[in-house]
Write an enzyme that holds these catalytic residues in place. Structure first.
Site, PDB file in Angstrom:
ATOM      1  N   SER A  71      -5.237   0.118 -10.246  1.00  0.00           N
ATOM      2  CA  SER A  71      -5.290   0.764  -8.941  1.00  0.00           C
ATOM      3  C   SER A  71      -5.175   2.265  -9.178  1.00  0.00           C
ATOM      4  O   SER A  71      -4.617   2.696 -10.195  1.00  0.00           O
ATOM      5  CB  SER A  71      -4.128   0.293  -8.061  1.00  0.00           C
ATOM      6  OG  SER A  71      -3.965   1.125  -6.926  1.00  0.00           O
ATOM      7  N   TYR A  98       4.984  -1.264  -7.869  1.00  0.00           N
ATOM      8  CA  TYR A  98       3.541  -1.511  -7.872  1.00  0.00           C
ATOM      9  C   TYR A  98       2.831  -0.456  -8.716  1.00  0.00           C
ATOM     10  O   TYR A  98       2.001  -0.769  -9.570  1.00  0.00           O
ATOM     11  CB  TYR A  98       3.012  -1.485  -6.435  1.00  0.00           C
ATOM     12  CG  TYR A  98       1.514  -1.658  -6.321  1.00  0.00           C
ATOM     13  CD1 TYR A  98       0.935  -2.917  -6.377  1.00  0.00           C
ATOM     14  CD2 TYR A  98       0.673  -0.554  -6.136  1.00  0.00           C
ATOM     15  CE1 TYR A  98      -0.434  -3.083  -6.264  1.00  0.00           C
ATOM     16  CE2 TYR A  98      -0.698  -0.707  -6.022  1.00  0.00           C
ATOM     17  CZ  TYR A  98      -1.254  -1.974  -6.086  1.00  0.00           C
ATOM     18  OH  TYR A  98      -2.614  -2.129  -5.982  1.00  0.00           O
TER      19      TYR A  98
END
Length: 263
Positions: free
Chosen positions: A137, A150
């Site tokens: 990401s 995350y």
């Protein structure tokens, strides 16, 4: 030319499903892997071509990966492409992150990729030209404070992919790392409770995105197949990544201002 065999985790919906659709259109046989077999079967139902298979598994479970590898060897013989796409969302400050949440996100977003590569690579090394795409990401590059564990796991996926790329280069296998920013998907389904403010902010950013999951899938596959490593489908992310590399302190201050405004 032999038919490509493609394995995609988290392929029951969202980006994973679009990756499967794209590869199926290219004539590949796809193993659609998901935690929920019903979702995997739904993906199979919309794929063009024949010979696709749906598989249910927990990507954080090493035994499930070995079971998958055995089934793939039986069904496909060899694997041409592995896409480690499954992942879950999280956010918040490290001081507020429980041990359980940390372990859960690390297991699914990071450990699963190592286990997947270790289990499937033996099926890929027989023929040159194989491809692994690990979905990270832009959060793994951005250093944004709200991304929490995350962001840590996605940064680790980038590092893992860089190292694996070097290890596999001489064996004729290419490794790419996909780092998308916001686009509409169902990732927020996995958001742990207690982060409503960040949930709403991310949802709004997803809604405003100019790219769809289909756009991201097409970009990722075409660029990875062409031999690129770091796949940044969003134009603004590419400029932000350059700013961070060349002017890190400027980038840091701009990021803080942006977070204060948007969140």
């Amino acid at each position: 030319m032999s038919v490509k065999t493609v394995v995609i985790t988290g392929a029951g919906s969202g980006l994973g499903r679009e990756l499967a659709i794209n590869y199926a259109k290219r004539g590949a046989r796809v193993a659609v892997v998901d935690l929920l077999v019903e979702r995997a079967q739904e993906t199979i139902s919309v794929l063009s071509g024949h010979g696709h298979i749906a598989m249910e598994m927990n990507v954080s479970d090493a035994k499930d990966w070995q079971r998958l590898a055995t089934q793939l060897k039986s069904e496909f013989g060899t694997v041409s492409v592995l896409i480690n796409n499954a992942g879950i969302a999280s956010s918040g400050e490290f001081l507020d992150t429980t041990d359980g949440e940390w372990d859960r996100v690390v297991a699914i977003n990071l450990t699963s990729i190592q286990r997947g590569c270790k289990a499937i690579l033996p099926l890929m090394l027989g023929a040159r030209g194989g491809l692994i795409i690990n979905t990270a990401s832009f959060a793994g590059l951005a250093g944004a404070p709200e991304t929490g564990v995350y962001g840590v796991t996605k940064a680790a996926v980038v590092a893992y992919s860089e190292i694996l790329r070097a290890q596999m280069y001489a064996r004729g296998l290419h490794v790419a790392c996909l780092c998308p920013s916001f686009f509409k998907t169902n990732l927020l389904e996995s958001f742990a409770p207690g982060h409503e403010r960040m949930y709403k902010a991310v949802k709004a950013l997803m809604e405003r995105s100019a790219l769809t999951a289909s756009d991201v899938a097409e970009f990722a596959i075409s660029r990875a197949e062409a031999g690129e490593f770091l796949l940044l489908p969003h134009k603004d992310s590419r400029s932000q990544w350059r700013a961070k590399r060349w002017m890190p302190e400027f980038y840091f201050k701009k990021m803080l201002k942006m977070l204060k405004r948007d969140i």
